[in-house]
Design an enzyme around this catalytic site. Structure first.
Site, mmCIF file in Angstrom:
data_model
loop_
_atom_site.group_PDB
_atom_site.id
_atom_site.type_symbol
_atom_site.label_atom_id
_atom_site.label_comp_id
_atom_site.label_asym_id
_atom_site.label_seq_id
_atom_site.Cartn_x
_atom_site.Cartn_y
_atom_site.Cartn_z
ATOM 1 N N ARG A 48 0.721 -1.609 0.087
ATOM 2 C CA ARG A 48 0.240 -0.234 -0.388
ATOM 3 C C ARG A 48 0.951 1.327 0.352
ATOM 4 O O ARG A 48 0.433 2.119 -1.190
ATOM 5 C CB ARG A 48 -1.009 0.035 1.268
ATOM 6 C CG ARG A 48 -1.880 1.465 1.099
ATOM 7 C CD ARG A 48 -2.614 1.469 2.497
ATOM 8 N NE ARG A 48 -3.011 2.155 2.890
ATOM 9 C CZ ARG A 48 -2.812 3.361 3.635
ATOM 10 N NH1 ARG A 48 -1.940 2.789 4.518
ATOM 11 N NH2 ARG A 48 -3.073 4.129 4.611
ATOM 12 N N ALA A 49 1.872 1.469 0.766
ATOM 13 C CA ALA A 49 2.835 2.526 0.806
ATOM 14 C C ALA A 49 3.524 2.701 -0.113
ATOM 15 O O ALA A 49 3.461 4.086 -0.229
ATOM 16 C CB ALA A 49 3.815 2.143 2.201
ATOM 17 N N VAL A 50 4.451 1.459 -0.666
ATOM 18 C CA VAL A 50 4.515 1.536 -2.508
ATOM 19 C C VAL A 50 3.577 2.247 -3.215
ATOM 20 O O VAL A 50 4.180 3.370 -3.998
ATOM 21 C CB VAL A 50 4.975 0.530 -2.678
ATOM 22 C CG1 VAL A 50 6.065 0.729 -3.906
ATOM 23 C CG2 VAL A 50 5.977 -0.334 -1.696
ATOM 24 N N GLY A 54 16.761 -14.834 0.437
ATOM 25 C CA GLY A 54 16.651 -15.916 -0.551
ATOM 26 C C GLY A 54 15.687 -14.317 -1.570
ATOM 27 O O GLY A 54 16.121 -15.306 -2.486
ATOM 28 N N SER A 55 15.097 -13.916 -1.444
ATOM 29 C CA SER A 55 13.962 -13.305 -2.279
ATOM 30 C C SER A 55 15.413 -11.926 -3.171
ATOM 31 O O SER A 55 15.344 -11.224 -4.179
ATOM 32 C CB SER A 55 13.097 -12.022 -1.920
ATOM 33 O OG SER A 55 12.444 -13.470 -1.130
ATOM 34 N N ASP A 98 11.272 -14.146 10.747
ATOM 35 C CA ASP A 98 12.932 -14.119 11.444
ATOM 36 C C ASP A 98 13.141 -13.332 11.646
ATOM 37 O O ASP A 98 14.253 -13.480 13.024
ATOM 38 C CB ASP A 98 13.869 -14.934 10.417
ATOM 39 C CG ASP A 98 12.710 -16.403 9.894
ATOM 40 O OD1 ASP A 98 11.676 -16.558 10.155
ATOM 41 O OD2 ASP A 98 13.298 -16.511 8.760
ATOM 42 N N ASP A 100 16.193 -11.928 10.622
ATOM 43 C CA ASP A 100 17.119 -12.261 10.694
ATOM 44 C C ASP A 100 18.271 -11.482 9.539
ATOM 45 O O ASP A 100 19.727 -12.061 9.236
ATOM 46 C CB ASP A 100 17.483 -13.529 10.412
ATOM 47 C CG ASP A 100 16.949 -14.044 9.175
ATOM 48 O OD1 ASP A 100 15.614 -13.349 8.565
ATOM 49 O OD2 ASP A 100 17.026 -14.816 8.646
ATOM 50 N N ARG A 117 14.760 -21.567 10.918
ATOM 51 C CA ARG A 117 15.014 -22.174 10.334
ATOM 52 C C ARG A 117 16.857 -21.792 10.464
ATOM 53 O O ARG A 117 17.495 -23.066 11.151
ATOM 54 C CB ARG A 117 14.537 -21.866 8.656
ATOM 55 C CG ARG A 117 14.414 -23.836 8.096
ATOM 56 C CD ARG A 117 14.455 -24.048 6.834
ATOM 57 N NE ARG A 117 14.114 -22.775 6.400
ATOM 58 C CZ ARG A 117 13.178 -22.659 5.102
ATOM 59 N NH1 ARG A 117 12.055 -23.746 5.090
ATOM 60 N NH2 ARG A 117 12.670 -21.742 4.471
ATOM 61 N N LYS A 122 11.093 -25.871 40.795
ATOM 62 C CA LYS A 122 10.320 -24.950 40.238
ATOM 63 C C LYS A 122 9.059 -26.373 39.902
ATOM 64 O O LYS A 122 9.417 -27.445 40.341
ATOM 65 C CB LYS A 122 10.378 -24.918 38.788
ATOM 66 C CG LYS A 122 11.188 -23.397 39.711
ATOM 67 C CD LYS A 122 11.362 -22.398 37.760
ATOM 68 C CE LYS A 122 12.035 -21.397 38.401
ATOM 69 N NZ LYS A 122 12.037 -20.599 35.940
HETATM 70 O O1 F6P Z 1 11.795 -17.478 6.801
HETATM 71 C C1 F6P Z 1 10.332 -17.348 7.048
HETATM 72 C C2 F6P Z 1 10.180 -18.789 8.209
HETATM 73 O O2 F6P Z 1 8.925 -18.959 8.124
HETATM 74 C C3 F6P Z 1 10.893 -19.579 8.652
HETATM 75 O O3 F6P Z 1 11.004 -19.043 10.010
HETATM 76 C C4 F6P Z 1 10.708 -21.186 8.027
HETATM 77 O O4 F6P Z 1 12.191 -21.821 9.066
HETATM 78 C C5 F6P Z 1 9.793 -20.392 6.905
HETATM 79 O O5 F6P Z 1 9.475 -19.309 6.789
HETATM 80 C C6 F6P Z 1 8.680 -21.650 6.031
HETATM 81 O O6 F6P Z 1 8.728 -22.325 5.203
HETATM 82 P P1 F6P Z 1 8.026 -22.299 4.243
HETATM 83 O O7 F6P Z 1 6.420 -22.032 4.780
HETATM 84 O O8 F6P Z 1 8.081 -22.211 2.914
HETATM 85 O O9 F6P Z 1 7.827 -23.921 4.893
#
Ligand code: F6P
Length: 332
Positions: A28-30, A111-112, A135, A137, A179, A221
């Site tokens: 939407r913002a783009v 990856g994208s 993630d 990450d 992952r 605990k």
């Molecule tokens: O990268 C996002 C993510 O949700 C990861 O945390 C997870 O390991 C992976 O995608 C799962 O991918 P898919 O939905 O393709 O199984």
């Protein structure tokens, strides 16, 4: 004053890889930022796969109304194997040329971005990336769209699991997504008061778990939460729980895999705002003639990071948070 801005007529936008709450807000913002700058916007459906197939739709302002609060991505997404082949990328290029798309905003994970980078090295088309993955990450940005929502989803789920864990005096092994990265598990584990957090980046958790079981659980605990990132080298929640059950048959152990529910749901306010900031910044970057960069957020300010760095470097785990977790759990 001369206008130094790049003369663009039509840009494309797509979402790619795993969906993340807030992707709609970013599209939407783009779209709105592009229209405000008199650019036409083409939505590319189903990521790189849709690019190969020419699955394009023109986006008007009204097309992106009432979507920012929705999870998922209305443009849909895909992990395209065809785009990994030269032939697939050649098809994508001819589709883009035919549609007159001159520059592209890609919303996704590393990856994208790797795919976008490779493509832009082969064909002359600028890409600007917006980090979108639960993630969190990615190198070069404090924040990726979807993380805050997923974090809150995990916390809500684990709070409920804690109720039943304490009622039965059980230890629950809760597996969360990630992952290759433990950011989600680490922050969720801290927010939920998990006793131990298994992360792909760390190797010492089995010792900590043993200590907790013998000194914490058995002596003080009566229940516990062990948070496990799915990519942990110990093999995931089921494997760890199985081992514990074998070695301590007297402990009542259960496993809960949260799975894809973590990717769904309405985006949090944080995700909506971050997505909007990044979406506007991505269009600005294209107009400034930037290419092969990601727009990210550092200390809540927009930054530009070369895509090459984003795909090559590792963000790593947040050491400060890790230390905090260790301090809190050192007292059994
Ligand atoms: O990268 C996002 C993510 O949700 C990861 O945390 C997870 O390991 C992976 O995608 C799962 O991918 P898919 O939905 O393709 O199984």
């Amino acid at each position: 004053m001369t206008d130094k801005r790049k003369k663009l007529k039509r840009i494309g936008v797509f979402t790619s890889g795993g969906d993340a709450p807030g992707m709609n807000a970013a599209v939407r913002a783009v779209t709105r930022a592009a229209l405000a700058n008199k650019l036409e916007v083409i939505g590319i459906r189903r990521g790189f796969q849709g690019m190969i197939e020419g699955d394009f739709i023109k986006l008007r302002s009204s097309d992106v109304s009432h979507i920012m609060h929705l999870g998922g991505t209305f443009l849909q997404t895909a992990r395209s194997t065809e785009f990994r082949q030269e032939e697939g990328r050649a098809k994508a290029w001819s589709q883009l040329k035919e549609a007159g798309i001159e520059a592209i905003v890609v919303i996704g994970g590393d990856g994208s971005f790797a795919g976008a980078l490779e493509f832009s090295q082969e064909y002359d088309i600028p890409f600007v990336g917006i980090p979108g993955t639960i993630d969190n990450d990615m190198y070069g940005t404090d924040y990726t769209i979807g993380y805050d929502t997923a974090l809150n989803t995990v916390v809500e789920a684990v709070d409920k699991i804690k109720d039943t864990a304490s009622s039965h005096g059980r230890i629950f092994f809760v597996e969360v997504m990630g992952r290759e990265a433990g950011q989600l598990a680490l922050k969720a584990g801290i927010a939920c008061g998990a006793e131990i957090i298994f992360l792909p980046e760390i190797q010492s958790e089995e010792k900590e778990l043993e200590l907790f079981l013998n000194k914490g659980y058995k002596q003080k605990k009566h229940s516990g939460i062990v948070m496990v990132a799915e990519g942990d080298s110990a093999g995931g929640a089921f494997k760890i729980a199985e081992k514990v059950q074998k070695e301590h048959p007297e402990i009542d152990v259960r496993v809960s895999i949260l799975g894809h529910m973590q990717r769904g749901g309405n985006p949090s306010a944080t995700d909506r705002v971050a997505a909007t900031q990044m979406g506007v910044a991505a269009v600005e970057a294209l107009l400034e003639d930037q290419k092969s960069i990601m727009v990210g957020l550092k200390n809540e300010q927009i930054v530009h990071v070369p895509l090459l760095k984003v795909v090559k470097m590792n963000r790593g785990i947040d050491e400060e948070l890790l230390k905090i977790q260790q301090v809190i759990n050192s007292v059994l």
